[in-house]
Scaffold this motif. Structure first.
Motif, mmCIF file in Angstrom:
data_model
loop_
_atom_site.group_PDB
_atom_site.id
_atom_site.type_symbol
_atom_site.label_atom_id
_atom_site.label_comp_id
_atom_site.label_asym_id
_atom_site.label_seq_id
_atom_site.Cartn_x
_atom_site.Cartn_y
_atom_site.Cartn_z
ATOM 1 N N PRO A 44 39.481 22.910 7.267
ATOM 2 C CA PRO A 44 38.710 21.745 6.816
ATOM 3 C C PRO A 44 38.843 21.460 5.324
ATOM 4 C CG PRO A 44 37.415 23.035 8.355
ATOM 5 C CD PRO A 44 38.638 23.840 8.056
ATOM 6 N N THR A 48 40.772 18.261 3.669
ATOM 7 C CA THR A 48 39.990 17.372 2.802
ATOM 8 C C THR A 48 40.736 17.090 1.509
ATOM 9 O OG1 THR A 48 37.903 18.175 3.731
ATOM 10 C CG2 THR A 48 37.805 17.107 1.584
ATOM 11 N N GLU A 51 43.707 14.810 2.380
ATOM 12 C CA GLU A 51 43.227 13.447 2.610
ATOM 13 C C GLU A 51 42.905 12.754 1.292
ATOM 14 O OE1 GLU A 51 40.595 11.801 6.253
ATOM 15 O OE2 GLU A 51 39.518 13.084 4.847
ATOM 16 N N VAL A 64 38.507 18.913 -3.467
ATOM 17 C CA VAL A 64 37.706 19.152 -2.269
ATOM 18 C C VAL A 64 36.296 18.651 -2.527
ATOM 19 C CG1 VAL A 64 36.874 20.892 -0.637
ATOM 20 C CG2 VAL A 64 39.098 21.184 -1.740
ATOM 21 N N LEU A 65 36.034 17.433 -2.080
ATOM 22 C CA LEU A 65 34.724 16.806 -2.257
ATOM 23 C C LEU A 65 34.305 16.775 -3.727
ATOM 24 C CD1 LEU A 65 32.846 18.421 0.784
ATOM 25 C CD2 LEU A 65 33.960 16.192 0.677
ATOM 26 N N GLU A 492 29.093 21.918 1.563
ATOM 27 C CA GLU A 492 30.445 21.385 1.744
ATOM 28 C C GLU A 492 30.895 21.427 3.200
ATOM 29 O OE1 GLU A 492 33.167 23.291 -0.881
ATOM 30 O OE2 GLU A 492 32.436 22.235 -2.658
ATOM 31 N N MET A 496 32.175 18.065 5.027
ATOM 32 C CA MET A 496 33.528 17.923 5.558
ATOM 33 C C MET A 496 33.515 17.656 7.062
ATOM 34 S SD MET A 496 35.768 20.727 3.396
ATOM 35 C CE MET A 496 34.644 22.098 3.629
ATOM 36 N N GLN A 500 34.774 14.104 8.995
ATOM 37 C CA GLN A 500 35.901 14.077 9.922
ATOM 38 C C GLN A 500 35.512 13.600 11.315
ATOM 39 O OE1 GLN A 500 39.068 14.521 9.141
ATOM 40 N NE2 GLN A 500 38.485 14.898 7.006
#
Length: 551
Positions: A44, A48, A51, A64-65, A492, A496, A500
């Motif tokens: 994940p 992330t 993406e 990541v975020l 987190e 995530m 998704q």
């Protein structure tokens, strides 16, 4: 001499064809790449970051975020994001396209190690090196899931290949050796590549490595590596001085962190024992075959033997100072172990070869039968006791039989049975059968039981369960922005998962009437809140989620 031919090679003629190795490697590479969600714990976060790179076009570091994560290599990030752009959604889903990066880098690593085996050991030994690697169970997760360790394996394969070409093709050897060091620095920080560079400089202490072409190779490799090694940190500093400071202070040296003030790393007996213990299964059957080579011949009399032995000692020493052991770092040992394993494979005694062959047939034959039984239990309820256990470990699973995975599973089983019926089993055939058994077991697991595993390892069923618990009116209010569900920035995993698989937006606004929190299933609602739903992945006692409503 850089080429070694075992004494028994002249008396043993192989009938194996190179295309059979390519077919097995191809069959081994693909199961598990397609048709499933992101699996906890690593996929994940990595997806992330991929993406975010696809959407923003920024590949300098993983995002990541909103949190920078330098444990993800920018090369892996760039490759995975590029593959997602190329193949998703027209050819495959984005998850599978991103996983192609792992397949690609593993294939590069296998090719590099195979070429090294050919040049170091002689004809037919390159495929033996590859078979020994395919037979190692530790490579499976790295290859088939989102995992940056595959880039490390590719870099190590290139480095080994560069060493093997030093006596024949100086330019190619220099490019592979220098490029491999640079690639490794982008995957594992600077500590490991600098250590291997030091090893390259020390090899001429042995007479087998004191020849003109090796000196020229060293000069060329350092001419390639030294200008390129600081290129990424220099570019990162221009792009973002703040992120460069984080990389420098916490990630530059890889397992030892960065340059921030801290105590010098100490020898960790627990770390060494951890790695030695996990090495037994992670690198089997490479390590017992490597031991056999060490017993059968004086490996330090050969150039490749000196390299492999020094490589193993160096890496074990580094891992002994690792403050946080991770079993994936055993990949650092695989290239030299596989090289040693292949050296005396054709000289393996018939009894030992027969035992390895028998052990592999029994192990993977029983495992294949169990996987077929597990498929029947999960989908048809027979055997009943096994069906109960299947439901216990994956309660969200609903019977799902897809035609294509079934065709693959049905084809793999008789092909394996055909492969193991050969007579006159020698060392190479035994390792081939072992690799075929690993391929069979993995293929069956990733076809017959893939939906069952997906229901247990993915967060998608949990997300769907939460959203199904809400009324249609509330869903519409949230979708229209009249109401909202908040989530803490540090949650987190929840952020995530819902990004998704969820259809309802989450917000970081703390003033929402509803709040999604991460907490164990047994935890109660905090004061001022009412719990309206809670859930978790099956059999997970520490990770859970709850939806709260403000009173």
């Amino acid at each position: 001499m850089l080429t070694y031919t075992p004494p028994s090679a002249s008396t043993f003629k192989t009938r194996e064809k190179p295309w059979l190795l390519l077919l097995m490697a191809f069959a081994w590479l693909w199961p598990g790449v397609f048709s499933h969600d992101l699996w906890h714990p690593n996929e994940p976060a990595l997806f992330t970051a991929v993406e975010a790179a696809v959407q923003s076009g920024a590949y300098w570091h993983a995002d990541v975020l909103g949190r920078t994560d330098f444990s993800v290599s920018p090369v892996y990030l760039w490759t995975a994001a590029t593959l997602v752009r190329l193949f998703s959604p027209w050819a495959m889903d984005a998850y599978a396209a991103a996983r192609l990066a792992s397949v690609l880098f593993t294939a590069v690593g296998l090719f590099g190690c195979g070429v090294a085996g050919f040049h170091f050991l002689g004809r037919h030994h390159g495929r033996s090196v590859v078979l020994a690697l395919i037979g190692c169970v530790g490579l499976l997760p790295m290859t088939h899931f989102l995992n940056g360790t595959s880039l490390t394996f590719a870099a190590l394969g290139l480095i080994l290949c560069g060493f093997s070409l030093a006596g024949k093709k100086v330019i190619a050897a220099s490019l592979l050796l220098g490029g491999g060091w640079v690639l490794l620095s982008l995957a594992e920080g600077w500590l490991l590549p600098l250590s291997l560079m030091a090893l390259a400089l020390l090899l001429p202490l042995h007479a087998a490595w004191r020849f003109k072409r090796y000196w020229l190779t060293l000069f060329g490799a350092f001419a390639v590596a030294l200008p390129l090694l600081p290129l990424y940190p220099f570019a990162l500093r221009l792009y973002s001085p703040q992120e460069f400071a984080v990389w420098r202070d916490a990630y530059l040296l890889g397992i030892w962190g960065g340059l921030q003030p801290h105590n010098l790393p100490a020898f960790q007996t627990a770390s060494l024992l951890y790695y030695l213990k996990n090495l037994l299964w992670f690198t089997f059957p490479a390590w017992p075959l490597a031991v056999w080579s060490g017993v059968r011949m004086r490996i330090t009399a050969q150039a490749w033997g000196v390299l492999a032995a020094a490589w193993l000692v160096l890496v074990l020493l580094l891992l002994s100072f690792d403050p946080q052991p991770v079993q994936e770092r055993l990949v650092w040992l695989l290239p030299p172990l596989a090289l040693l394993a292949a050296a005396q494979l054709d000289g393996l005694r018939r009894g030992a070869a027969a035992f390895l062959n028998w052990f592999g047939i029994m192990t993977f034959g029983l495992l294949a039968a169990f996987l077929w039984l597990g498929f029947a239990a999960a989908n048809y309820g027979w055997p009943a006791k096994l069906a109960e256990r299947a439901a216990y470990f994956s309660p969200y699973y609903l019977p799902d039989i897809d035609t294509m995975p079934m065709v693959v599973a049905v084809l793999f089983t008789p092909l394996w049975l055909l492969a193991i019926t050969r007579k006159n089993i020698r060392g190479r055939q035994a390792v081939t059968n072992w690799a075929a058994g690993v391929t069979l077991a993995w293929a069956l697991l990733m076809t017959l039981l893939l939906p069952w595993l997906d229901a247990a390892k993915s967060h998608a069923p949990v997300v769907r369960q939460m959203e199904a618990s809400l009324s249609a009116e509330l869903k519409k209010e949230i979708s229209d922005g009249l109401s909202c569900i908040s989530v803490a920035p540090q949650a987190e995993t929840a952020r995530m998962a819902w990004a998704q698989y969820g259809h309802l937006p989450l917000t970081l606004d703390e003033h929402c009437t509803y709040r999604l929190v991460e907490q164990p299933k047994t935890a109660a609602a905090p004061t001022g809140w009412r719990m309206i739903w809670q859930g978790a992945r099956p059999r997970n006692k520490t990770e859970g989620f709850a939806l709260l409503e403000k009173l």
